[in-house]
Design a protein around this motif. Structure first.
Motif, PDB file in Angstrom:
ATOM      1  N   PRO A 153       0.832  -1.210   0.000  1.00  0.00           N
ATOM      2  CA  PRO A 153       0.000   0.000   0.000  1.00  0.00           C
ATOM      3  C   PRO A 153       0.865   1.258   0.000  1.00  0.00           C
ATOM      4  O   PRO A 153       1.923   1.301   0.620  1.00  0.00           O
ATOM      5  CB  PRO A 153      -0.815  -0.119   1.279  1.00  0.00           C
ATOM      6  CG  PRO A 153      -0.119  -1.119   2.122  1.00  0.00           C
ATOM      7  CD  PRO A 153       0.718  -1.975   1.216  1.00  0.00           C
ATOM      8  N   VAL A 154       0.428   2.251  -0.729  1.00  0.00           N
ATOM      9  CA  VAL A 154       1.132   3.534  -0.799  1.00  0.00           C
ATOM     10  C   VAL A 154       0.383   4.505   0.096  1.00  0.00           C
ATOM     11  O   VAL A 154      -0.824   4.698  -0.071  1.00  0.00           O
ATOM     12  CB  VAL A 154       1.166   4.057  -2.253  1.00  0.00           C
ATOM     13  CG1 VAL A 154       1.830   5.426  -2.324  1.00  0.00           C
ATOM     14  CG2 VAL A 154       1.871   3.068  -3.151  1.00  0.00           C
ATOM     15  N   PRO A 155       1.086   5.118   1.046  1.00  0.00           N
ATOM     16  CA  PRO A 155       0.408   6.083   1.920  1.00  0.00           C
ATOM     17  C   PRO A 155      -0.145   7.235   1.086  1.00  0.00           C
ATOM     18  O   PRO A 155       0.457   7.655   0.103  1.00  0.00           O
ATOM     19  CB  PRO A 155       1.497   6.570   2.869  1.00  0.00           C
ATOM     20  CG  PRO A 155       2.663   5.681   2.662  1.00  0.00           C
ATOM     21  CD  PRO A 155       2.485   4.966   1.371  1.00  0.00           C
ATOM     22  N   SER A 156      -1.289   7.743   1.474  1.00  0.00           N
ATOM     23  CA  SER A 156      -1.924   8.816   0.706  1.00  0.00           C
ATOM     24  C   SER A 156      -1.039  10.058   0.650  1.00  0.00           C
ATOM     25  O   SER A 156      -1.132  10.842  -0.289  1.00  0.00           O
ATOM     26  CB  SER A 156      -3.292   9.158   1.283  1.00  0.00           C
ATOM     27  OG  SER A 156      -3.158   9.575   2.624  1.00  0.00           O
ATOM     28  N   SER A 157      -0.149  10.234   1.617  1.00  0.00           N
ATOM     29  CA  SER A 157       0.754  11.394   1.588  1.00  0.00           C
ATOM     30  C   SER A 157       1.781  11.272   0.466  1.00  0.00           C
ATOM     31  O   SER A 157       2.376  12.262   0.058  1.00  0.00           O
ATOM     32  CB  SER A 157       1.461  11.541   2.935  1.00  0.00           C
ATOM     33  OG  SER A 157       2.253  10.398   3.182  1.00  0.00           O
ATOM     34  N   GLU A 158       2.001  10.069  -0.053  1.00  0.00           N
ATOM     35  CA  GLU A 158       2.994   9.841  -1.109  1.00  0.00           C
ATOM     36  C   GLU A 158       2.372   9.826  -2.506  1.00  0.00           C
ATOM     37  O   GLU A 158       3.088   9.868  -3.503  1.00  0.00           O
ATOM     38  CB  GLU A 158       3.715   8.508  -0.878  1.00  0.00           C
ATOM     39  CG  GLU A 158       4.513   8.450   0.408  1.00  0.00           C
ATOM     40  CD  GLU A 158       5.707   9.389   0.386  1.00  0.00           C
ATOM     41  OE1 GLU A 158       6.349   9.508  -0.669  1.00  0.00           O
ATOM     42  OE2 GLU A 158       5.977  10.015   1.423  1.00  0.00           O
ATOM     43  N   VAL A 159       1.067   9.735  -2.608  1.00  0.00           N
ATOM     44  CA  VAL A 159       0.415   9.654  -3.905  1.00  0.00           C
ATOM     45  C   VAL A 159       0.572  10.967  -4.641  1.00  0.00           C
ATOM     46  O   VAL A 159       0.239  12.034  -4.119  1.00  0.00           O
ATOM     47  CB  VAL A 159      -1.085   9.291  -3.756  1.00  0.00           C
ATOM     48  CG1 VAL A 159      -1.794   9.348  -5.097  1.00  0.00           C
ATOM     49  CG2 VAL A 159      -1.235   7.928  -3.134  1.00  0.00           C
ATOM     50  N   ARG A 161       3.301  12.511  -5.337  1.00  0.00           N
ATOM     51  CA  ARG A 161       4.448  13.279  -4.862  1.00  0.00           C
ATOM     52  C   ARG A 161       5.646  13.030  -5.760  1.00  0.00           C
ATOM     53  O   ARG A 161       5.919  11.910  -6.146  1.00  0.00           O
ATOM     54  CB  ARG A 161       4.779  12.848  -3.433  1.00  0.00           C
ATOM     55  CG  ARG A 161       5.965  13.519  -2.855  1.00  0.00           C
ATOM     56  CD  ARG A 161       6.135  13.122  -1.393  1.00  0.00           C
ATOM     57  NE  ARG A 161       7.452  13.548  -0.971  1.00  0.00           N
ATOM     58  CZ  ARG A 161       8.375  12.734  -0.514  1.00  0.00           C
ATOM     59  NH1 ARG A 161       8.129  11.469  -0.373  1.00  0.00           N
ATOM     60  NH2 ARG A 161       9.549  13.196  -0.171  1.00  0.00           N
TER      61      ARG A 161
END
Length: 184
Positions: A153-159, A161
């Motif tokens: 899973p990719v943290p939403s803060s990294e989407v 970026r």
């Protein structure tokens, strides 16, 4: 005068519009039908000299149906690579369904290799109904993609970026201006 010419031109153009291309019968694309492996075993060669071959009318009709669908109408102007006699046909019968594989025979036209995507597979019912068609190069929707697992899973803060450039310890090959093009 100009109106009369315009009306004649319009009538001539509209007279050509009703020409519809020939409509083929609707194809039932039953993706629950899986094609067998046509090259698992060597085929029995029909047409070997001195060896009689018997085909049922059902098999012959199924091959004709598949060839008509794949190659279309034939006439004297049909190019060699699109003629029925320039193809090889493999037939497997299973549970009342005839499976037909059609491949271009390049040697029939004096070629060394067949054209890209020059074959197809057909499933024809014993009643002559075309059940499924799969041309080379088309995706086989009967095959389900394998599950790749849960993934990471990719943290939403990294989407979305953008990542910072590297710290400089390893130079990027495209950023070196001293390199010349084409290895010179």
């Amino acid at each position: 005068m100009a109106t009369k010419c315009f009306m004649i031109l319009t009538a001539a153009l509209l007279a050509g519009c009703p020409r519809n291309p020939p409509v083929r019968d609707a194809l039932v694309n039953d993706t629950s039908i899986e094609f067998p492996s046509f090259f698992e075993r060597p085929p029995v060669q029909a047409g070997s000299e001195g060896v009689p071959v018997e085909l049922s009318g059902t098999v012959l009709r199924a091959v004709e149906l598949a060839a008509d669908d794949f190659l279309g109408p034939q006439n004297v102007d049909t190019p060699c690579t699109d003629r029925r006699e320039s193809h090889r046909y493999r037939v497997i019968q299973r549970q009342g369904v005839l499976f037909i594989r059609i491949d271009e025979d390049p040697q029939a036209c004096g070629l060394a290799v067949p054209g890209l995507h020059s074959g197809a597979q057909y499933a024809v019912g014993s009643d002559g109904t075309l059940l499924r068609r799969l041309r080379d190069g088309e995706p086989d929707s009967s095959r389900k993609p394998l599950d790749a697992g849960p993934g990471t899973p990719v943290p939403s803060s990294e989407v979305g970026r953008s990542f910072e450039p590297p710290d400089g310890s390893v130079p990027l090959p495209f950023s070196l201006e001293s390199r010349k093009d084409a290895g010179l």
